[in-house]
Enzyme design. Structure first.
Site, PDB file in Angstrom:
ATOM      1  N   VAL A   1      52.659 148.669  33.401  1.00 22.52           N
ATOM      2  CA  VAL A   1      51.603 148.059  34.217  1.00 22.52           C
ATOM      3  C   VAL A   1      51.877 148.236  35.704  1.00 22.52           C
ATOM      4  O   VAL A   1      50.947 148.308  36.500  1.00 22.52           O
ATOM      5  CB  VAL A   1      51.372 146.577  33.884  1.00 22.52           C
ATOM      6  N   ASP A   2      53.135 148.342  36.088  1.00 24.19           N
ATOM      7  CA  ASP A   2      53.435 148.579  37.505  1.00 24.19           C
ATOM      8  C   ASP A   2      52.869 149.920  37.954  1.00 24.19           C
ATOM      9  O   ASP A   2      52.729 150.170  39.137  1.00 24.19           O
ATOM     10  CB  ASP A   2      54.958 148.644  37.741  1.00 24.19           C
ATOM     11  N   ASP A   3      52.617 150.797  37.008  1.00 25.88           N
ATOM     12  CA  ASP A   3      52.139 152.130  37.343  1.00 25.88           C
ATOM     13  C   ASP A   3      50.615 152.258  37.296  1.00 25.88           C
ATOM     14  O   ASP A   3      50.089 153.318  37.575  1.00 25.88           O
ATOM     15  CB  ASP A   3      52.727 153.163  36.366  1.00 25.88           C
TER      16      ASP A   3
END
Ligand code: ATP
Ligand code: MG
Length: 692
Positions: free
Chosen positions: A561-563
């Site tokens: 999700v950070d990406d």
């Protein structure tokens, strides 16, 4: 066909969260097969008939019970193992909610067992003593070896006796820095036999990384080997350990013994530096020890091992697994996800330095009495046909690997595959990253001759075993989808506020309950454990991964999700754009990151590796952008294509987008921790090509 009907009927009764098929008729009529999105690939009727889980109904029945009665479901399975003493009244305890106190997970507490005993003694006693446990294939095609279950047990006992002799006790840590020799699983099992924790460090890590891990767990002994050959390169492992021991001593951690195996095929014994009093040659001492060794019985909740995550997203985390639940979970997931039968020959290309090598080279397969192939060398040595050579040589039936290897072999061309028969193959598997649909199809059609289901297993170091995976034989597959949760796993998708979303949706992948294989803490840092995994969404284990559920209830991992990239309000998973790029015949590999964009908020920046020999051109750049526009939509079209001779990867083969983001935004002084990078030169090459 009956398969179609089975599928449709069952989907209509899928437990809540999975949704129902909105286009039932289309699937019955076969029309749904025409579009990319609903590309359903069915297992053959012959395969399904012989499978442990032959239909979606059977899966649903078992899944339902596992969710409604976890204690009953898992204790029935656990009863197949050997327990010196059965677990207590309460089969499991869980608190996943930080608001209700400390996070705590326990399975089979009070149960007394030993995982080494269950892998070896139990199988020997059941009459499998003469079955091959390990086939070892050396880096050089002419070198090989094997051990039966009885022989493996004897080797494990000898090492266990030695470790006891030098004072290693229950609860002590042992750091292991070995390549894929049989001595690696032998060492893991010997530690487990005496109740010591192994901390295996992938034998590709630098002295600094080894030192960090030594300082973290303070072992009395480090076990390594003099050297290993991977491809045509000789790597001097003992020299790396020597350097690590000097460094850890500086931090006050002095290791008493360095046990070193002599890997003659890589390097002769005399050519290694030696420290009298500390260094011991394995071959000089271990064979002198007795071949039987009493088992140290441990509680199900006693620690089994410590292992660091791959470090794709930053500093690796020291994951701690305990004994009983991990044993039951790895064995069960192995059996169902690969539809394991006693006649199978199983090869997993992962190194034991990763969780895959713990759960699915060593413990899961051996608990099932499996014949396991391990390979010391590089998958493309002496040429890109080596894997299929090994498959034919040992008649491998189950082949489990990573998308990075599939993509690289795909780039090398079909001829290398077709040179070999591969007739023995029956199930394929993938792990580590989302597998791009085009790589999936190549794996399925070319490697598996369109007859072997692919188990795309989604899981993590933290989860100990598979969390989501097709069960071959049960479900029609969709290329690139990890399909449905494993038994006992309540996978949910939540929005930013932590609210579960139903039906077709996309969001954060969380798990609502505990499962036996779950990690119990981060070594020495329970607070980081709670903060990283349980605080983001209270009441849930947060995986860190994004996931989309389609209209048929199938799950698609979209990347970390950070990406996730936010382009003009559209949330785009890196995996989706990469898959579109990789479907271009001249694109071998792609990695996508977000960069700041004046108008759109974020723009899409794509690093692209071309197929060998294809030159860079403006025309190709345009056609790559076009293929994304066509497959996903204009909003997902990359703003920039950056030619990449190679991509920065972790040593386990995963793309490190964190570093690519810095290159894309030209923040070159902020590349961060690159110690887990497989080939640091790649970074310089990319920087040099920034304006090309
Ligand atoms: P770190 O946590 O240190 O950043 P890591 O997450 O790469 O490293 P692992 O535990 O080895 O360390 O990998 C687990 C991750 O790999 C998952 O969270 C997921 O992102 C990815 N992954 C593994 N298998 C699959 C799969 N079949 N499909 C999609 N993604 C997968
Ligand atoms: Mg991770």
């Amino acid at each position: 066909t009956t398969n179609h009907l089975r599928h449709v009927e069952s989907m209509a009764t899928m437990p809540s969260g999975a949704g129902k098929i909105p286009h039932l008729n289309a699937i019955i009529l076969g029309e749904a097969l025409a579009s990319e999105e609903n590309d359903l690939i069915f297992p053959s009727d012959d395969f399904s008939r012989q499978a442990h889980v032959p239909s979606p109904q059977k899966y649903l029945e078992m899944y339902k019970r596992s969710i409604e009665d976890p204690a009953g479901f898992w204790s029935d399975i656990a009863s197949d193992f050997f327990w010196k003493q059965k677990w207590g009244q309460q089969v499991y305890f869980e608190n996943l909610d930080v608001n209700k106190g400390d996070i705590r997970i326990e399975w089979f507490k009070g149960g007394i067992t030993n995982i080494c005993y269950n892998c070896l003694d139990r199988n020997v006693e059941a009459g499998l003593g003469d079955r091959i446990a390990l086939y070892w294939e050396g880096n050089e095609p002419c070198l090989d070896g094997s051990l039966t279950y009885s022989q493996l047990l004897q080797k494990v006992c000898q090492l266990a006796n030695y470790l006891k002799d030098i004072g290693v006790k229950k609860g002590d840590a042992v750091v292991v820095y070995l390549p894929m020799l049989m001595e690696l699983p032998i060492t893991m099992l010997a530690c487990a036999r005496i109740g010591a924790l192994h901390s295996v460090v992938f034998a590709g890590f630098s002295a600094e990384s080894v030192a960090q891990r030594i300082v973290d767990c303070k072992p009395k002994v480090v076990i390594t080997c003099n050297a290993v050959k991977r491809g045509s390169k000789v790597i001097h492992l003992k020299d790396i350990v020597d350097a690590a021991l000097i460094e850890s001593a500086r931090s006050g951690v002095c290791v008493e013994v360095c046990l070193t195996y002599i890997n003659e095929s890589a390097l002769k014994r005399g050519s290694t530096k030696w420290e009298e009093g500390r260094d011991i040659w394995w071959q000089d001492v271990i064979p002198k020890y007795p071949t039987t060794c009493a088992v140290e019985w441990v509680d199900a909740e006693d620690p089994l091992f410590l292992l660091y995550t791959s470090g794709s997203t930053g500093k690796p985390k020291g994951v701690l697994h305990t004994t009983g639940g991990y044993m039951v979970y790895t064995a069960t997931t192995f059996k169902y996800a690969f539809d394991y039968k006693p006649s199978d020959i199983y090869w997993c290309t992962a190194d034991c330095g990763w969780i895959t090598g713990h759960s699915y080279v060593t413990y899961g397969p051996l608990l099932n009495g499996t014949t396991v192939v391990i390979y010391e060398g590089a998958p493309n040595y002496p040429d890109p046909g080596r894997c299929w050579d090994i498959v034919d040589k040992y008649k491998v039936t189950i082949f489990y690997t990573a998308p990075t290897l599939v993509r690289s072999l795909m780039r090398d061309g079909d001829e290398y595959v077709k040179r070999y028969l591969r007739k023995s193959l029956r199930v394929l598997g993938s792990v580590g990253e989302p597998i791009n649909p085009s790589a999936w199809r190549w794996f399925y059609n070319v490697v598996g001759d369109s007859r072997c289901p692919i188990s795309d297993t989604w899981w993590q170091t933290e989860t100990g075993g598979f969390m989501m995976t097709p069960l071959p034989g049960a479900w029609p597959q969709k290329p690139g989808s990890a399909t449905f949760p494993f038994f006992g796993v309540q996978a949910v998708i939540v929005d930013e506020k932590g609210v579960e979303i139903e039906g077709e949706c996309s969001g954060y992948l969380c798990i609502k309950n505990s499962w036996p294989g779950a990690f119990r803490t981060l070594y020495g840092d329970h607070e980081r454990y709670e903060t990283t995994y349980f605080k983001p969404f209270s009441g849930y284990y947060f995986s860190g991964d994004g996931c989309r559920r389609d209209e048929d209830g199938y799950h698609w991992l979209t990347g970390r999700v950070d990406d996730v990239i936010n382009v003009s309000g559209h949330r785009i998973g890196t995996a989706e754009v990469e898959s579109a790029l990789v479907s271009h015949p001249q694109c071998a590999e792609a990695a996508v990151v977000g960069v700041e964009h004046e108008v759109k908020g974020q723009g899409i920046y794509a690093f692209v590796t071309l197929v060998e020999g294809v030159p860079y051109s403006e025309e190709l750049r345009k056609s790559l952008i076009l293929i994304v526009r066509k497959q996903i939509g204009a909003f997902a079209a990359p703003d920039r294509i950056h030619w990449a001779p190679g991509l920065p990867k972790t040593r386990s083969g995963k793309i490190m987008r964190r570093i690519l983001r810095k290159i894309a935004s030209k923040q070159l002084d902020e590349l961060g921790d690159t110690s887990t990078l497989a080939d640091p030169n790649v970074v310089d090459q990319l920087i040099a090509l920034a304006d090309k």
